[in-house]
Design a protein around this motif. Structure first.
Motif, PDB file in Angstrom:
ATOM      1  N   ARG A 344      27.114   4.291  88.348  1.00  0.00           N
ATOM      2  CA  ARG A 344      27.617   5.648  88.178  1.00  0.00           C
ATOM      3  C   ARG A 344      28.716   5.978  89.184  1.00  0.00           C
ATOM      4  N   ARG A 345      28.663   5.339  90.351  1.00  0.00           N
ATOM      5  CA  ARG A 345      29.674   5.601  91.382  1.00  0.00           C
ATOM      6  C   ARG A 345      30.182   4.267  91.916  1.00  0.00           C
ATOM      7  N   LEU A 346      31.497   4.182  92.165  1.00  0.00           N
ATOM      8  CA  LEU A 346      32.132   2.960  92.657  1.00  0.00           C
ATOM      9  C   LEU A 346      32.813   3.220  93.993  1.00  0.00           C
ATOM     10  N   SER A 347      32.783   2.200  94.847  1.00  0.00           N
ATOM     11  CA  SER A 347      33.591   2.278  96.068  1.00  0.00           C
ATOM     12  C   SER A 347      35.058   2.046  95.689  1.00  0.00           C
ATOM     13  N   LYS A 348      35.949   2.302  96.643  1.00  0.00           N
ATOM     14  CA  LYS A 348      37.374   2.116  96.373  1.00  0.00           C
ATOM     15  C   LYS A 348      37.673   0.668  96.020  1.00  0.00           C
ATOM     16  N   ARG A 349      37.065  -0.271  96.756  1.00  0.00           N
ATOM     17  CA  ARG A 349      37.306  -1.681  96.509  1.00  0.00           C
ATOM     18  C   ARG A 349      36.755  -2.114  95.141  1.00  0.00           C
ATOM     19  N   GLU A 350      35.579  -1.605  94.811  1.00  0.00           N
ATOM     20  CA  GLU A 350      34.979  -1.937  93.519  1.00  0.00           C
ATOM     21  C   GLU A 350      35.870  -1.446  92.372  1.00  0.00           C
ATOM     22  N   ARG A 351      36.415  -0.259  92.534  1.00  0.00           N
ATOM     23  CA  ARG A 351      37.301   0.263  91.499  1.00  0.00           C
ATOM     24  C   ARG A 351      38.551  -0.601  91.364  1.00  0.00           C
ATOM     25  N   GLU A 352      39.098  -0.994  92.508  1.00  0.00           N
ATOM     26  CA  GLU A 352      40.302  -1.823  92.463  1.00  0.00           C
ATOM     27  C   GLU A 352      40.035  -3.133  91.722  1.00  0.00           C
ATOM     28  N   ILE A 353      38.868  -3.731  92.010  1.00  0.00           N
ATOM     29  CA  ILE A 353      38.518  -4.991  91.353  1.00  0.00           C
ATOM     30  C   ILE A 353      38.394  -4.801  89.851  1.00  0.00           C
ATOM     31  N   LEU A 354      37.737  -3.711  89.441  1.00  0.00           N
ATOM     32  CA  LEU A 354      37.558  -3.472  88.011  1.00  0.00           C
ATOM     33  C   LEU A 354      38.877  -3.136  87.326  1.00  0.00           C
ATOM     34  N   GLU A 355      39.751  -2.444  88.042  1.00  0.00           N
ATOM     35  CA  GLU A 355      41.064  -2.138  87.456  1.00  0.00           C
ATOM     36  C   GLU A 355      41.886  -3.406  87.283  1.00  0.00           C
TER      37      GLU A 355
END
Length: 379
Positions: A344-355
């Motif tokens: 439900r919530r992502l860290s900044k790094r996790e979001r970057e990886i998924l993007e």
């Protein structure tokens, strides 16, 4: 202040189990509403039942002697005994809801009224609640219930000292009497149940005073029931001769135990198979993984292979990890229903990886982000 339970039964505090049973039966005969027509007879009988329920059970009696409270009552100590897992069921006309019903049957067995008395004991039905784990491994349970049991004083014969069974002089052993009534149409002949022997064809001289010649008395019975592994909900187990005792040594009925399986927190049973839902992180679902889930037996760990690209709702079969088959060493299967877990919530790094992954896979995930969301990503 609540009445002293020993005083209610009229016994001393060091009374034996046999003395408590005998005192209860004698008082119950006096107070049962079928016999005693006093306005408060029913309340007194309930009070007597409560006293016997506690003092006839070793655990409940020990708690009462120690704490002075009735186990199970409001404000009492939580250390009471008792079975707590039995439901009475009216199977084959022999189910009983308590000592009150049993005494009604007892009085009915010795009453007149032109009714034919059944000498053979009836079957009794009881529902036994079990957990799924107990059903999986098989279990031995002690059941405590009320029934008409063989009289301990006469060993079920109904004979007192010097007593004997004789042919009924009223019907000459036939159990029925013929009467002739004169009418203007002539003599009318009719047959009815013998009022002296109630259809049994015999009577007892010098009957046992404890059971009044019936050969059976209301009693609290304990019996151990072996439940085999793998039984199903609603399946019945028969315990021979532990139903209602017969009159004057006649055959007893059986105790029919119906298995009732309680719903499980995680597992759902389908025959010999088990179904369970497991949450799997989306990365494991995408890349594949080896996980373990708890089995139905204690300390059993079931290895589950999550294939690469597992989808939400996918079902994985684990052969041989279900419920035991009845009277067999084989087991059913375990079906694992996968629920892919999306964070439900992502860290900044996790979001970057998924993007980056989305860009690699050609997926458009761009969307306007609020200042608050951007600020949250920074931290």
């Amino acid at each position: 202040m609540a009445k002293d339970l020993y005083e209610v039964l009229g016994v001393s505090r060091d009374a034996s189990e046999a003395e408590i049973k005998k005192a209860f039966r004698h008082k119950a005969r006096e107070l049962h509403p079928d016999v005693n027509k006093a306005p408060n007879a029913e309340d007194q009988f309930k009070e007597l039942n409560e006293a016997y329920d506690v003092l006839s059970d070793a655990n409940k009696r020990a708690q009462y002697d120690r704490f002075g409270t009735i186990p199970g009552a409001a404000g009492s100590s939580p250390y009471g005994g008792g079975s707590g897992y039995v439901d009475f069921e009216d199977l084959f006309g022999g189910g009983f809801g308590g000592m009150g019903d049993i005494f009604s049957t007892f009085f009915g067995g010795s009453a007149g009224g032109g009714r034919t008395v059944r000498k053979e004991g009836r079957d009794m039905g009881i529902g036994l609640r079990l957990t799924l784990e107990e059903v999986a491994r098989g279990v031995k349970k002690e059941i405590v219930y009320d029934r008409l049991a063989p009289c301990p004083d006469c060993d079920g014969s109904g004979l007192g000292e010097g007593g004997r069974e004789v042919t009924c002089p009223e019907c000459n052993g036939k159990g029925r009497v013929v009467t002739v009534q004169r009418t203007f149409l002539g003599d009318m002949q009719s047959s009815s149940t013998c009022p002296k022997c109630h259809g049994t064809g015999s009577s007892i001289e010098n009957p046992c005073p404890e059971c009044e010649g019936q050969g059976r008395v209301p009693d609290r019975q304990k019996v151990s029931v072996e439940v085999p592994a793998g039984v199903r909900d609603g399946q019945q187990l028969r315990v021979s001769s532990f139903g209602e005792a017969g009159m004057q040594g006649a055959a007893a009925g059986d105790l029919i135990v119906t298995v009732r399986i309680q719903p499980h927190e995680f597992y759902e049973r389908d025959g010999e198979d088990l179904h369970v839902q497991v949450s799997v992180p989306m990365v494991q679902a995408a890349l594949g993984a080896e996980i373990e889930v708890d089995g139905i037996f204690d300390d059993e760990e079931v290895p589950v292979r999550i294939p690469e690209g597992t989808q939400n709702g996918q079902v994985i079969r684990c052969k041989g990890f279900g419920m035991p088959r009845l009277r067999s060493d084989a087991r059913g299967d375990l079906y694992v229903h996968v629920e892919v877990e999306i964070p439900r919530r992502l860290s900044k790094r996790e979001r970057e990886i998924l993007e980056e992954l989305a860009d690699e896979m050609g997926e458009d995930v761009s969307e306007a982000r609020s200042p608050l969301q951007k600020l949250r990503d920074m931290f």
